[in-house]
Write a protein that holds these residues in place. Structure first.
Motif, PDB file in Angstrom:
ATOM      1  N   ALA A 336       0.315  -1.131   0.084  1.00  6.96           N
ATOM      2  CA  ALA A 336      -0.244  -0.359  -0.088  1.00  6.96           C
ATOM      3  C   ALA A 336       0.960   1.380  -0.172  1.00  6.96           C
ATOM      4  O   ALA A 336       0.022   2.363  -1.031  1.00  6.96           O
ATOM      5  N   GLU A 337       2.521   1.491   0.122  1.00  8.59           N
ATOM      6  CA  GLU A 337       2.852   2.023   0.868  1.00  8.59           C
ATOM      7  C   GLU A 337       3.404   2.850  -1.105  1.00  8.59           C
ATOM      8  O   GLU A 337       3.488   3.922  -0.845  1.00  8.59           O
ATOM      9  N   VAL A 338       3.062   2.346  -1.931  1.00 11.03           N
ATOM     10  CA  VAL A 338       3.463   2.571  -3.557  1.00 11.03           C
ATOM     11  C   VAL A 338       2.201   3.352  -4.168  1.00 11.03           C
ATOM     12  O   VAL A 338       3.291   3.176  -5.086  1.00 11.03           O
ATOM     13  N   LEU A 339       1.377   2.529  -3.818  1.00 10.91           N
ATOM     14  CA  LEU A 339      -0.069   3.457  -3.887  1.00 10.91           C
ATOM     15  C   LEU A 339       0.544   5.108  -4.474  1.00 10.91           C
ATOM     16  O   LEU A 339      -0.170   5.342  -5.747  1.00 10.91           O
ATOM     17  N   ALA A 351       6.872   0.667 -17.399  1.00 12.19           N
ATOM     18  CA  ALA A 351       7.670  -0.632 -16.451  1.00 12.19           C
ATOM     19  C   ALA A 351       7.486  -0.488 -14.561  1.00 12.19           C
ATOM     20  O   ALA A 351       8.100   0.396 -14.417  1.00 12.19           O
ATOM     21  N   LEU A 352       7.266  -1.186 -14.546  1.00 16.31           N
ATOM     22  CA  LEU A 352       7.319  -1.305 -12.846  1.00 16.31           C
ATOM     23  C   LEU A 352       7.673  -2.713 -12.440  1.00 16.31           C
ATOM     24  O   LEU A 352       6.896  -3.962 -12.348  1.00 16.31           O
ATOM     25  N   THR A 353       8.839  -3.279 -11.603  1.00 16.34           N
ATOM     26  CA  THR A 353       9.036  -4.217 -10.515  1.00 16.34           C
ATOM     27  C   THR A 353       9.635  -4.196  -9.186  1.00 16.34           C
ATOM     28  O   THR A 353       9.488  -2.581  -8.730  1.00 16.34           O
ATOM     29  N   LEU A 354       8.835  -4.898  -8.453  1.00 16.80           N
ATOM     30  CA  LEU A 354       8.651  -4.754  -6.815  1.00 16.80           C
ATOM     31  C   LEU A 354       9.229  -6.446  -6.596  1.00 16.80           C
ATOM     32  O   LEU A 354       8.898  -7.004  -7.121  1.00 16.80           O
ATOM     33  N   HIS A 355       9.497  -6.370  -5.499  1.00 14.32           N
ATOM     34  CA  HIS A 355      10.989  -7.724  -4.756  1.00 14.32           C
ATOM     35  C   HIS A 355      10.279  -6.979  -3.600  1.00 14.32           C
ATOM     36  O   HIS A 355      10.712  -6.044  -2.596  1.00 14.32           O
ATOM     37  N   GLY A 356       9.966  -7.898  -2.460  1.00 14.62           N
ATOM     38  CA  GLY A 356       9.868  -8.011  -1.245  1.00 14.62           C
ATOM     39  C   GLY A 356       8.810  -7.524  -0.487  1.00 14.62           C
ATOM     40  O   GLY A 356       8.490  -6.535   0.822  1.00 14.62           O
ATOM     41  N   PHE A 357       7.727  -6.528  -0.711  1.00 17.24           N
ATOM     42  CA  PHE A 357       6.905  -6.228  -0.347  1.00 17.24           C
ATOM     43  C   PHE A 357       5.280  -7.662  -0.016  1.00 17.24           C
ATOM     44  O   PHE A 357       5.570  -8.206  -0.449  1.00 17.24           O
ATOM     45  N   GLY A 358       4.789  -7.153   0.877  1.00 12.22           N
ATOM     46  CA  GLY A 358       4.369  -6.770   1.917  1.00 12.22           C
ATOM     47  C   GLY A 358       2.262  -6.742   1.414  1.00 12.22           C
ATOM     48  O   GLY A 358       2.167  -5.610   1.316  1.00 12.22           O
ATOM     49  N   CYS A 359       1.968  -7.873   0.611  1.00 13.08           N
ATOM     50  CA  CYS A 359       0.296  -7.984   0.543  1.00 13.08           C
ATOM     51  C   CYS A 359      -0.757  -7.690   1.959  1.00 13.08           C
ATOM     52  O   CYS A 359      -1.119  -9.005   1.316  1.00 13.08           O
ATOM     53  N   ARG A 360      -0.814  -7.138   2.851  1.00 12.42           N
ATOM     54  CA  ARG A 360      -1.058  -7.326   3.690  1.00 12.42           C
ATOM     55  C   ARG A 360      -2.892  -7.264   3.779  1.00 12.42           C
ATOM     56  O   ARG A 360      -3.684  -7.821   3.790  1.00 12.42           O
ATOM     57  N   ASP A 361      -2.896  -6.461   2.715  1.00  9.96           N
ATOM     58  CA  ASP A 361      -4.119  -5.422   1.865  1.00  9.96           C
ATOM     59  C   ASP A 361      -4.656  -5.871   0.786  1.00  9.96           C
ATOM     60  O   ASP A 361      -3.431  -5.598  -0.534  1.00  9.96           O
ATOM     61  N   PRO A 362      -4.899  -7.379   0.170  1.00 11.34           N
ATOM     62  CA  PRO A 362      -5.200  -8.080  -1.289  1.00 11.34           C
ATOM     63  C   PRO A 362      -6.027  -6.782  -2.206  1.00 11.34           C
ATOM     64  O   PRO A 362      -5.610  -6.876  -3.641  1.00 11.34           O
ATOM     65  N   SER A 364      -4.379  -4.091  -2.411  1.00 13.56           N
ATOM     66  CA  SER A 364      -3.797  -2.926  -2.712  1.00 13.56           C
ATOM     67  C   SER A 364      -3.499  -3.130  -4.253  1.00 13.56           C
ATOM     68  O   SER A 364      -2.426  -2.439  -4.909  1.00 13.56           O
ATOM     69  N   LEU A 365      -3.314  -4.406  -4.773  1.00 17.19           N
ATOM     70  CA  LEU A 365      -3.033  -4.991  -5.734  1.00 17.19           C
ATOM     71  C   LEU A 365      -3.922  -4.513  -6.639  1.00 17.19           C
ATOM     72  O   LEU A 365      -2.966  -3.737  -7.684  1.00 17.19           O
ATOM     73  N   PRO A 366      -4.747  -4.558  -7.202  1.00 16.56           N
ATOM     74  CA  PRO A 366      -5.326  -4.241  -8.434  1.00 16.56           C
ATOM     75  C   PRO A 366      -5.886  -2.164  -7.937  1.00 16.56           C
ATOM     76  O   PRO A 366      -5.711  -2.025  -9.469  1.00 16.56           O
ATOM     77  N   VAL A 436      -9.943 -11.903  -3.841  1.00 18.63           N
ATOM     78  CA  VAL A 436      -9.538 -10.895  -4.247  1.00 18.63           C
ATOM     79  C   VAL A 436      -8.469 -10.829  -5.183  1.00 18.63           C
ATOM     80  O   VAL A 436      -8.666  -9.938  -6.857  1.00 18.63           O
ATOM     81  N   LEU A 437      -7.592 -11.996  -5.111  1.00 15.62           N
ATOM     82  CA  LEU A 437      -6.450 -12.167  -5.908  1.00 15.62           C
ATOM     83  C   LEU A 437      -6.784 -12.509  -7.196  1.00 15.62           C
ATOM     84  O   LEU A 437      -6.468 -12.640  -8.321  1.00 15.62           O
ATOM     85  N   SER A 438      -7.690 -13.507  -7.164  1.00 13.89           N
ATOM     86  CA  SER A 438      -7.998 -14.822  -8.730  1.00 13.89           C
ATOM     87  C   SER A 438      -9.201 -13.753  -8.871  1.00 13.89           C
ATOM     88  O   SER A 438      -8.936 -13.485 -10.360  1.00 13.89           O
ATOM     89  N   SER A 439      -9.888 -12.051  -8.474  1.00 16.07           N
ATOM     90  CA  SER A 439     -10.796 -11.316  -9.598  1.00 16.07           C
ATOM     91  C   SER A 439      -9.643 -10.350  -9.833  1.00 16.07           C
ATOM     92  O   SER A 439     -10.666 -10.191 -10.936  1.00 16.07           O
ATOM     93  N   THR A 440      -8.721 -10.006  -9.383  1.00 22.02           N
ATOM     94  CA  THR A 440      -7.305  -9.085  -9.896  1.00 22.02           C
ATOM     95  C   THR A 440      -6.844  -9.665 -11.155  1.00 22.02           C
ATOM     96  O   THR A 440      -7.051  -9.395 -12.500  1.00 22.02           O
ATOM     97  N   LEU A 441      -6.466 -11.243 -10.956  1.00 21.88           N
ATOM     98  CA  LEU A 441      -6.590 -11.633 -12.604  1.00 21.88           C
ATOM     99  C   LEU A 441      -6.724 -11.638 -13.579  1.00 21.88           C
ATOM    100  O   LEU A 441      -6.649 -11.645 -14.689  1.00 21.88           O
TER     101      LEU A 441
END
Length: 537
Positions: A336-339, A351-362, A364-366, A436-441
């Motif tokens: 969420a800090e990247v939003l 192009a956006l590449t992310l390493h090691g972030f925590g997805c506490r709130d699903p 935040s990805l969509p 949530v992740l399935s719907s996002t994909l």
């Protein structure tokens, strides 16, 4: 999706015919009569009449098929050759071959010698001095040393790209010869734009930052400097403390070079035309931004500090379009800090590449993906922490069956320019995250018509209901990787039955794909003569 091999063109058939007969006919005669003489000799054959591009294509064909012998390579060192790469056959590159290249191929503009460790420094010097028209030169993991770099700096006036990564004999002070010739007292490599100097053994020496700063000032057109000391060099240039004793080897001081770039003696603002910056630490972003305001691609390593304070600098780069963010701290950062950053960069982020972030709130990805509608490439390795309020279910209990179709309104605009998408999940995914992740994909795949590469790695929830509805619309998909993910054999069979350009399918360590399934896939590929490479372990 996979297709049958295309009918080869007449040109391709002719090149394959040449490759097939090189060793048995022309290369054999050359080996028997001329190979060890190393004189200016040419054996007449059909390859002599090939255009420059076809000679290069024949060399690549022989290299890929492991049929490029020493004799065949000698035969194809023709005067009109413009590009030569010895990466596929470094064991064939000896000193005698280096002399032949200088003698026969003086029109080369691209020479790739990466990994050719048998070429001595003196031969590398001869190559630099004898091929003044080079625009790209690859010397990675070779015996390049200060004499070689001096020859490159003084002789290769048209050089635009140079790679000296992994060269054990290249010291920080030796790199200065690329930017200045102390004998002639003249600038070196005036056209150099890209300098790759990664993994040098002396990159951590005290002289490394000063040497990198010297290159940044001495090479006016340099846009990429891939060197471990580049961030420290930028800090040095920003500080303005460039004074020091006169150099005993005849090189100008940093202060003198800075004056030549239009900066005053006492730390006036200095800007550089760097377009790509690597391994920038979060606390150095303001310094790097001030010196390199035209950067287009930046990789940043974030610590465990509270809040995204350092990230506020990134939207200030008006040309920034490619970004890599990695978490170097022990605790990582929340996705969420990247939003706010993504919203600040908006549609110009490609192009956006992310390493090691925590997805506490699903969600935040969509939200992140929706903020960057112009993305062409997205890659994320996310850690999904377990929900402490949810009891751990027994591993033998099967998760509930997903609905036949997921909602696809999480990304209403989609990503119409997306060509590459990669998502890797680490850790057990809480049950609440799965829908949530399935719907996002599902929303993503249904609205990404240009997608060519799709990697869904270590996804622990079933992907069948995500992939199956989207397959008909993925008409450009060429690579699909599902390693360690939950996908059934039925979904793969449906994939094999659709039309498209798919070339590679990775099913490594998929828990629901068994040996009998894999054997059946291979049999179908062979029977239908599909051009598809399937990997399974």
């Amino acid at each position: 999706m996979p297709r049958r091999p295309a009918v080869p063109t007449l040109t391709t058939l002719c090149l394959h015919n040449l490759a097939q007969h090189m060793q048995s006919l022309w290369a054999k005669d050359y080996s028997d009569n001329y190979l060890d003489e190393y004189q200016f000799r040419f054996l007449v054959g059909p390859f002599n009449d090939l255009a420059c591009g076809l000679v290069q294509e024949l060399l690549q064909l022989l290299g890929r098929s492991r049929r490029l012998s020493r004799a065949a390579l000698h035969l194809l060192l023709l005067p009109h050759l413009r590009q030569l790469s010895l990466r596929p056959c470094p064991n064939l590159a000896n000193n005698a071959l280096g002399h032949l290249i200088v003698l026969r191929c003086q029109g080369l503009s691209v020479l790739e010698l990466g990994g050719c460790g048998r070429l001595s420094p003196s031969v590398l010097v001869d190559l630099a001095e004898g091929l003044p028209g080079l625009s790209r030169l690859g010397l990675a993991h070779t015996q390049a040393n200060v004499q070689v770099l001096s020859a490159v700096g003084s002789c290769c006036r048209r050089l635009r790209e140079l790679d000296v990564s992994g060269c054990k004999k290249v010291t920080p002070r030796a790199l200065r010869h690329l930017g200045y010739d102390p004998v002639e007292r003249s600038p070196g490599c005036p056209a150099l734009r890209v300098l790759l100097a990664r993994d040098l053994e002396h990159a951590g020496d005290g002289d490394a930052a000063a040497a990198a700063a010297f290159l940044l000032l001495a090479l006016p057109r340099l846009e990429v400097l891939a060197h471990g000391a580049t961030p420290d060099a930028l800090r040095l240039l920003r500080s303005g403390r460039l004074g020091g004793p006169e150099d005993s080897e005849g090189f100008p001081s940093l202060q003198e070079l800075a004056r030549g770039r239009g900066a005053a003696a006492e730390g006036a603002p200095l800007t550089l035309p760097l377009r790509q910056l690597e391994d920038v630490e979060e606390e150095a972003l303001d310094t790097v931004h001030a010196v390199c305001p035209q950067a287009e691609e930046v990789s940043v390593w974030l610590g465990d500090g509270p809040g995204p304070s350092g990230l506020r600098e990134l939207p200030g780069w008006k040309r920034l379009s490619r970004l890599m963010l990695g978490c170097s701290g022990r605790h990582g950062r929340a996705l969420a800090e990247v939003l706010p950053l993504a919203q600040g960069l908006g549609a110009r982020l490609r192009a956006l590449t992310l390493h090691g972030f925590g997805c506490r709130d699903p969600l935040s990805l969509p939200a992140l993906l929706a903020s960057c509608p112009g993305l062409q490439s997205f890659s994320a390795e996310l850690e999904v922490p377990p929900d402490p309020h949810t009891r751990h279910e027994p591993p033998e209990e099967e998760p509930p069956a997903p609905p036949p179709r997921w909602a696809t309104d999480l990304l209403p605009r989609g990503l119409p320019q997306l060509q590459s998408f990669s998502l890797s999940l680490a850790g057990p995914v809480p049950a609440a995250h799965g829908p949530v992740l399935s719907s996002t994909l599902a929303s993503l795949l249904c609205r990404a018509p240009q997608l060519q590469t799709l990697r869904l790695l270590a996804v622990p929830f079933p992907l069948d209901s995500v992939l199956e509805p989207a397959l008909p619309g993925l008409r450009e998909l060429r690579e699909l990787a599902l390693a360690e993910s939950r996908v059934s054999a039925g979904a793969v069979w449906q994939l094999l039955g659709t039309d498209g350009p798919l070339r590679r399918l990775d099913l490594s360590r998929c828990p629901d794909i068994h040996r009998r399934d894999y054997d059946g896939f291979l049999q179908a590929v062979r029977k239908q003569r599909l051009e598809l490479d399937i990997t399974w372990e």
